[in-house]
Design an enzyme around this catalytic site. Structure first.
Site, PDB file in Angstrom:
ATOM      1  N   GLU A 265     -17.689  55.438 136.629  1.00  7.51           N
ATOM      2  CA  GLU A 265     -16.907  54.243 136.855  1.00  7.51           C
ATOM      3  C   GLU A 265     -17.115  53.521 138.144  1.00  7.51           C
ATOM      4  O   GLU A 265     -17.147  54.186 139.043  1.00  7.51           O
ATOM      5  CB  GLU A 265     -15.524  54.708 136.505  1.00  7.51           C
ATOM      6  CG  GLU A 265     -14.546  53.711 136.842  1.00  7.51           C
ATOM      7  CD  GLU A 265     -14.539  52.271 135.889  1.00  7.51           C
ATOM      8  OE1 GLU A 265     -14.333  51.173 136.247  1.00  7.51           O
ATOM      9  OE2 GLU A 265     -14.773  52.515 134.719  1.00  7.51           O
ATOM     10  N   THR A 309     -16.206  47.004 131.886  1.00  6.68           N
ATOM     11  CA  THR A 309     -16.753  48.426 131.436  1.00  6.68           C
ATOM     12  C   THR A 309     -17.160  48.280 129.860  1.00  6.68           C
ATOM     13  O   THR A 309     -17.946  48.650 129.403  1.00  6.68           O
ATOM     14  CB  THR A 309     -15.643  49.360 131.379  1.00  6.68           C
ATOM     15  OG1 THR A 309     -15.287  49.671 132.736  1.00  6.68           O
ATOM     16  CG2 THR A 309     -16.080  50.868 130.695  1.00  6.68           C
ATOM     17  N   HIS A 425     -11.848  54.136 140.002  1.00  7.62           N
ATOM     18  CA  HIS A 425     -11.505  52.917 139.658  1.00  7.62           C
ATOM     19  C   HIS A 425     -10.440  52.354 140.507  1.00  7.62           C
ATOM     20  O   HIS A 425      -9.917  53.241 141.180  1.00  7.62           O
ATOM     21  CB  HIS A 425     -10.726  52.900 138.272  1.00  7.62           C
ATOM     22  CG  HIS A 425     -10.683  51.798 137.646  1.00  7.62           C
ATOM     23  ND1 HIS A 425      -9.897  50.747 138.071  1.00  7.62           N
ATOM     24  CD2 HIS A 425     -11.079  51.228 136.297  1.00  7.62           C
ATOM     25  CE1 HIS A 425      -9.767  49.742 137.368  1.00  7.62           C
ATOM     26  NE2 HIS A 425     -10.847  49.808 136.281  1.00  7.62           N
ATOM     27  N   ASP A 486     -21.358  51.592 135.479  1.00  5.32           N
ATOM     28  CA  ASP A 486     -21.147  50.459 134.801  1.00  5.32           C
ATOM     29  C   ASP A 486     -21.055  49.240 135.459  1.00  5.32           C
ATOM     30  O   ASP A 486     -21.487  48.319 134.726  1.00  5.32           O
ATOM     31  CB  ASP A 486     -19.871  50.861 133.952  1.00  5.32           C
ATOM     32  CG  ASP A 486     -18.399  50.990 134.697  1.00  5.32           C
ATOM     33  OD1 ASP A 486     -18.709  51.221 135.947  1.00  5.32           O
ATOM     34  OD2 ASP A 486     -17.530  50.701 134.418  1.00  5.32           O
ATOM     35  N   HIS A 487     -20.549  49.131 136.564  1.00  6.69           N
ATOM     36  CA  HIS A 487     -20.445  47.796 137.227  1.00  6.69           C
ATOM     37  C   HIS A 487     -20.087  47.909 138.701  1.00  6.69           C
ATOM     38  O   HIS A 487     -19.795  49.137 138.974  1.00  6.69           O
ATOM     39  CB  HIS A 487     -19.424  46.970 136.583  1.00  6.69           C
ATOM     40  CG  HIS A 487     -17.949  47.519 136.379  1.00  6.69           C
ATOM     41  ND1 HIS A 487     -17.208  47.743 137.310  1.00  6.69           N
ATOM     42  CD2 HIS A 487     -17.531  48.060 135.184  1.00  6.69           C
ATOM     43  CE1 HIS A 487     -16.054  48.477 136.672  1.00  6.69           C
ATOM     44  NE2 HIS A 487     -16.306  48.388 135.455  1.00  6.69           N
TER      45      HIS A 487
END
Length: 736
Positions: A265, A309, A425, A486-487
């Site tokens: 994440e 996501t 996150h 993911d990003h």
């Protein structure tokens, strides 16, 4: 005392009017809705403002619905109509309560129209789902009807014309508008970026959610109706043209191996090999990145849009882009046909599962995973429930890995399993007990940056513990492990504060530097793999073709917009959802070609005066990128894959999946297969490997049973005949 009597008399007299009767119905519906919101639903109300918005949410729509009866001039029919509308509204609320108890989700229009399929797959009878307190949902209607029958509430014979009902409906509309306005102030673009149905219910209520869902479903149906075969042929011509043949050196080298995907994440590439205060932020991932058996990519970009996501997942699973105006998962995922990794691999005997410590409704995963062909989805209902075990968006990462293995060891091999982590996150909070005392983070003016390094370090430790288990259990030798970010985690507004930490200058920081921050790690690791660090340009759209070729599966004939990262014939560019292009030579910002901002990718200098060759190359890249996004949008927005089945591919039947009975289905399959079972549990002579898992997670100290034992709530779920038949389908697929 006299004032009190006068007040009671006024209220009693008011209730005897038709307006008063409507107010009575709305008031009691509001009371039972609030009761359900607090005692039956888990809406995640985190601050007083959200509570106020939720209290307001059912009032406006209830007024609008019940006021429909007010338009009927004949008094007794008007009263009956108001009661019918209140009954229907209550029935919708009650149906959602029952459904939520089983699925931790809210009823969609699609679910309601397929009620027969839903009732078969409940896993428990409706009677078993009833609670004694459910009488409170209906008691007001029962009492009001009795009061009408015995004339304690009288039928108001007065004629009201049209002005009064219009005024009442207008009041309801005004309250609903106010509700939407307040919801937008708390959660901007709520209906535009709908990543969780519970958010819409929390802010706008069940009635508005149902109306919105109905509108979206009708919209999707209309768009789908406008589809035609010529569009599909154009798309197939395009994807066939960009298809890259596999590398002979890598094709099939991981054939029949398990695939374990670890979703990091918000994890960015700059974290790899970075030191803070003399300590590596991610020492284990660094060692894996440099390992001789790891294929690592240092120019790998995330490519996500508003779906964040969910966009990353969609690209990895399908090699198609997210949509331009929200999340494909939430906007189209419930209806669309997918040709995704789980179902493609199923043709080769793979079982598939996702492990994620958040609610199954987040990003609409409960629906999307079924349409993608995932056999199992283990959401938060399968893990420990103590408050300290969760942070931010779900179960802490160390606990997710540790508590998943009791399910993982029951999966038939080969399997395709995805672990979605959440601790790293934003806002990157971490409990004190979870921090490594030997790792000291930065002390910048931005606490988000300081926190980011701590949660990334924690995630690194969690992955290390999981790898230790894979090796101890023997799964490691028969698995290909895929790890990706993911990003981005830190936004562009934080990059200038971050710059000195990564040996850059805040004074010269520009758009080129921001683009470098869109890189995320991507690694493929297996003990027989010849590793290297690749400098080729690649992105999340390229993952599926790469993995399929490593497994010896051709992707020829599938509609995929990426290319094999290991192919000598691969495309050397990627495009972001906003049109920005990164190629081996250029960074073209915003998809405007030479009319926009263009950088030399190698040296970072902006190109002002273009040579004829540069103009030609940039114009060609802009067209390819625009076409790629256009055809992907055409495919997904019109659900065109329902018209096309590649040779050898069996389309998904989502009705065979019921994620509330995952564990029972795995045990049933293992028992049916007997000596033919290929699960790790069976290979270990029907002994669990859970005791091999070692973790320093403070939450699991003296709680080994959370690693080794399946929760009682999970064990209570029972397989229905439909579940058993779907189990048989899985067996037959495996045998084929």
């Amino acid at each position: 005392m006299l004032k009190e009597k006068n007040m009671k008399k006024k209220i009693s007299n008011f209730i005897q009017t038709r307006t008063g009767f409507l107010v009575l119905l709305v008031f009691w519906f509001w009371i039972k809705y609030i009761f359900a919101a607090y005692f039956d639903f888990n809406l995640g109300l985190s601050d007083p403002y959200q509570h106020v918005i939720m209290w307001l949410s059912p009032i406006g729509t209830a007024v609008i619905l019940i006021s429909i009866g007010f338009y009927i001039p004949k008094p007794i029919i008007s009263y009956i109509a108001m009661l019918i509308m209140d009954f229907a509204n209550t029935a919708l609320l009650f149906a959602n309560i029952i459904y939520y108890r089983q699925f931790t989700d809210f009823l969609t229009i699609k679910t309601m129209t397929n009620a027969g399929k839903v009732s078969q797959g409940l896993g428990k009878s409706t009677v078993a789902l009833l609670h004694p307190t459910d009488i409170l949902i209906w008691i007001d209607l029962i009492i009001i009807i009795i009061l009408l029958v015995i004339h304690r509430i009288r039928i108001d014979q007065k004629s009201y014309g049209l002005s009064t009902p219009i005024a009442i409906t207008s009041v309801g509309a005004l309250i609903t508008t106010l509700n939407i306005f307040l919801a937008e102030t708390s959660r901007p673009r709520l209906l535009r970026n709908t990543f969780d149905r519970s958010y819409v219910v929390k802010y706008l209520g069940i009635d508005t959610f149902t109306a919105y869902d109905g509108f979206k479903s009708a919209q999707n149906v209309q768009v789908t109706k406008n589809a035609n075969a010529s569009d599909l042929n154009e798309i197939l011509n395009f994807t066939n043209k960009i298809h890259s043949a596999p590398s002979s050196a890598y094709f099939g080298v991981e054939k029949n191996k398990n695939v374990i995907v670890i979703h990091l994440e918000s994890f960015q590439q700059f974290l790899i090999n970075l030191k803070v205060n003399g300590k590596e932020v991610t020492p284990f991932l660094n060692s894996l990145y440099r390992n001789k058996h790891t294929l690592s990519f240092d120019n790998f970009y995330h490519q996500v849009g508003l779906g964040r996501t969910s966009d990353a997942e969609n690209m990895l699973e399908t090699s198609t882009y997210g949509i331009s105006d929200g999340s494909l998962f939430t906007s189209l995922g419930s209806e669309n046909t997918f040709q995704a990794a789980p179902q493609i691999l199923r043709q080769d005997g793979y079982t598939s599962a996702v492990f994620h410590g958040n609610v199954g409704t987040f990003w609409n995963r409960n629906d999307v995973y079924k349409n993608m062909g995932y056999n199992y989805f283990f959401d938060k209902n399968y893990f420990s429930t103590q408050n300290k075990d969760n942070i931010g968006y779900g179960l802490k990462d160390k606990l997710l890995f540790a508590e998943s293995i009791k399910y993982l060891e029951q999966m038939q091999q080969p399997f395709y399993a995805k672990f979605i982590t959440v601790t790293n996150h934003i806002p990157f909070d971490l409990d004190k007990d979870d921090r490594d005392p030997n790792f000291k983070t930065t002390k910048t003016s931005d606490q988000t940056i300081n926190n980011y390094f701590e949660t990334a370090h924690y995630l690194d430790e969690a992955v290390h513990e999981f790898f230790n288990y894979l090796k101890a259990s023997g799964l490691y030798k028969n698995s290909m492990i895929v790890i990706y970010g993911d990003h981005y985690g830190l936004s562009n507004s934080e990059n200038e504060t971050l710059a000195p930490i990564i040996n850059e200058s805040a004074d010269t920081w520009n758009t080129y530097n921001n683009m470098q921050m869109q890189k995320v790690p991507f690694m493929i690791h297996a003990d027989n793999l010849k590793g290297k660090i690749s400098h080729e340009i690649a992105g999340e759209i390229d993952v599926l073709p790469t993995l399929l070729h490593l497994l010896g599966i051709s992707n020829k004939g599938y509609v995929q917009f990426g290319s094999d990262m290991l192919s000598p014939h691969r495309q050397d560019w990627i495009v972001f959802r906003n049109g920005t292009i990164v190629s081996s030579k250029y960074i073209i910002v915003g998809g405007k070609g030479i009319k926009g901002t263009v950088y030399n990718r190698i040296n970072g200098r902006q190109i002002i005066n273009f040579s004829p060759q540069e103009k030609k190359e940039i114009t060609a890249l802009a067209k390819k990128a625009k076409d790629s996004l256009h055809y992907s949008d055409l495919l997904n927005n019109h659900n065109l894959l329902r018209f096309y089945t590649p040779t050898g591919f069996v389309p998904v039947d989502p009705t065979q999946f019921n994620y509330s009975t995952n564990y029972q289905k795995m045990i049933s399959i293992r028992q049916d297969l007997a000596d033919s079972s290929t699960s790790l549990y069976s290979e270990n002579h029907n002994r669990s490997t859970t005791k091999l898992y070692k973790t320093d997670a403070s939450e699991l100290h003296n709680r080994e049973k959370d690693i080794t034992k399946v929760p009682e709530e999970v064990l209570k779920n029972q397989l229905t005949e439909q579940n058993k038949s779907s189990t048989e389908k899985s067996d037959k697929t495996k045998e084929n």
